[in-house]
Write a protein that holds these residues in place. Structure first.
Motif, PDB file in Angstrom:
ATOM      1  N   ALA A   1     -12.097 -57.166  15.519  1.00  0.00           N
ATOM      2  CA  ALA A   1     -11.235 -56.446  14.584  1.00  0.00           C
ATOM      3  C   ALA A   1     -11.012 -55.062  15.171  1.00  0.00           C
ATOM      4  O   ALA A   1     -11.930 -54.460  15.738  1.00  0.00           O
ATOM      5  N   TYR A   2      -9.796 -54.579  15.056  1.00  0.00           N
ATOM      6  CA  TYR A   2      -9.456 -53.247  15.558  1.00  0.00           C
ATOM      7  C   TYR A   2      -8.961 -52.395  14.406  1.00  0.00           C
ATOM      8  O   TYR A   2      -8.018 -52.787  13.706  1.00  0.00           O
ATOM      9  N   LEU A   3      -9.592 -51.264  14.213  1.00  0.00           N
ATOM     10  CA  LEU A   3      -9.177 -50.320  13.180  1.00  0.00           C
ATOM     11  C   LEU A   3      -8.050 -49.475  13.766  1.00  0.00           C
ATOM     12  O   LEU A   3      -8.290 -48.599  14.591  1.00  0.00           O
ATOM     13  N   ALA A   4      -6.824 -49.785  13.393  1.00  0.00           N
ATOM     14  CA  ALA A   4      -5.656 -49.117  13.964  1.00  0.00           C
ATOM     15  C   ALA A   4      -5.422 -47.739  13.359  1.00  0.00           C
ATOM     16  O   ALA A   4      -5.008 -46.818  14.053  1.00  0.00           O
ATOM     17  N   SER A   5      -5.671 -47.589  12.057  1.00  0.00           N
ATOM     18  CA  SER A   5      -5.431 -46.315  11.381  1.00  0.00           C
ATOM     19  C   SER A   5      -6.301 -46.204  10.144  1.00  0.00           C
ATOM     20  O   SER A   5      -6.558 -47.197   9.464  1.00  0.00           O
ATOM     21  N   ILE A   6      -6.693 -44.982   9.856  1.00  0.00           N
ATOM     22  CA  ILE A   6      -7.335 -44.654   8.588  1.00  0.00           C
ATOM     23  C   ILE A   6      -6.967 -43.209   8.277  1.00  0.00           C
ATOM     24  O   ILE A   6      -6.953 -42.359   9.172  1.00  0.00           O
ATOM     25  N   ALA A   7      -6.621 -42.963   7.035  1.00  0.00           N
ATOM     26  CA  ALA A   7      -6.293 -41.594   6.617  1.00  0.00           C
ATOM     27  C   ALA A   7      -6.670 -41.420   5.149  1.00  0.00           C
ATOM     28  O   ALA A   7      -6.494 -42.331   4.346  1.00  0.00           O
ATOM     29  N   VAL A   8      -7.169 -40.235   4.846  1.00  0.00           N
ATOM     30  CA  VAL A   8      -7.526 -39.862   3.478  1.00  0.00           C
ATOM     31  C   VAL A   8      -6.756 -38.592   3.140  1.00  0.00           C
ATOM     32  O   VAL A   8      -6.726 -37.643   3.930  1.00  0.00           O
ATOM     33  N   ALA A   9      -6.120 -38.588   1.991  1.00  0.00           N
ATOM     34  CA  ALA A   9      -5.361 -37.420   1.541  1.00  0.00           C
ATOM     35  C   ALA A   9      -6.291 -36.213   1.402  1.00  0.00           C
ATOM     36  O   ALA A   9      -7.472 -36.357   1.056  1.00  0.00           O
ATOM     37  N   ARG A  10      -5.777 -35.057   1.685  1.00  0.00           N
ATOM     38  CA  ARG A  10      -6.548 -33.816   1.593  1.00  0.00           C
ATOM     39  C   ARG A  10      -7.235 -33.692   0.230  1.00  0.00           C
ATOM     40  O   ARG A  10      -8.392 -33.311   0.135  1.00  0.00           O
ATOM     41  N   GLU A  11      -6.523 -34.055  -0.830  1.00  0.00           N
ATOM     42  CA  GLU A  11      -7.046 -33.927  -2.191  1.00  0.00           C
ATOM     43  C   GLU A  11      -8.201 -34.896  -2.471  1.00  0.00           C
ATOM     44  O   GLU A  11      -8.947 -34.696  -3.423  1.00  0.00           O
ATOM     45  N   ALA A  12      -8.339 -35.929  -1.658  1.00  0.00           N
ATOM     46  CA  ALA A  12      -9.378 -36.939  -1.878  1.00  0.00           C
ATOM     47  C   ALA A  12     -10.565 -36.773  -0.931  1.00  0.00           C
ATOM     48  O   ALA A  12     -11.515 -37.551  -1.000  1.00  0.00           O
ATOM     49  N   GLU A  13     -10.523 -35.780  -0.058  1.00  0.00           N
ATOM     50  CA  GLU A  13     -11.617 -35.563   0.882  1.00  0.00           C
ATOM     51  C   GLU A  13     -12.922 -35.286   0.151  1.00  0.00           C
ATOM     52  O   GLU A  13     -12.937 -34.692  -0.926  1.00  0.00           O
ATOM     53  N   GLY A  14     -14.013 -35.706   0.751  1.00  0.00           N
ATOM     54  CA  GLY A  14     -15.333 -35.406   0.222  1.00  0.00           C
ATOM     55  C   GLY A  14     -15.751 -36.236  -0.978  1.00  0.00           C
ATOM     56  O   GLY A  14     -16.739 -35.917  -1.634  1.00  0.00           O
TER      57      GLY A  14
END
Length: 157
Positions: A86-99
């Protein structure tokens, strides 16, 4: 702390995903990369993102504010061994959801997707200069496996 709901990506999510493109240039770009060019490339990639299929999944996370992050994972063959992975192509978390643990939730979802398909390994690429992401991945049990080396040919020999 938000409660996140995971679900498959739909075409209606595309504008919100495009809004997360800047997250790919936020932390630790190598000096050879121009942030605007990377942002443009990531935006183009996100605009072409496909709806999930048998060998590809895009999962989005929502909370009361809307789309808070996403992960894209796909089945492929390792370039060196031809073994399935499996290859993780992308992951992103919105600034407001960090932490708030969303990165871990998205990574667990990618792992579950891979395990459900019998894929023995989850791989990903990360910029060597992105200490924050590297620390995150190490905390999840990822180990450095292959090094990608570059040499600028623009400089005098």
């Amino acid at each position: 702390m938000s409660n996140f709901t995971l679900r498959p990506f739909t075409e209606a999510d595309r504008p919100a995903l495009l809004g997360l493109a800047d997250r790919f240039v936020t932390f630790g770009l190598p000096t050879r990369y121009d942030a605007e060019k990377v942002l443009g490339a990531r935006t183009r990639e996100l605009s072409k993102l496909l709806i999930s299929g048998p060998d590809h999944a895009v999962l989005v996370a929502e909370d009361e504010r809307g789309l808070a992050g996403f992960v894209e994972v796909r089945a492929e063959r390792d370039a060196s061994s031809a073994e399935p992975q499996a290859y993780l192509a992308s992951i992103a978390v919105a600034r407001e959801a960090e932490g708030q643990g969303l990165g871990r939730i998205l990574m667990a979802a990618a792992e579950a997707w891979a395990r459900a398909r019998g894929l023995p390994t989850l791989t990903l690429h990360v910029f060597a200069t992105n200490d924050r992401a590297r620390g995150f991945y190490h905390s999840l049990g990822f180990q450095e496996d292959t090094l990608f080396l570059t040499k600028s040919l623009q400089e005098a020999p």
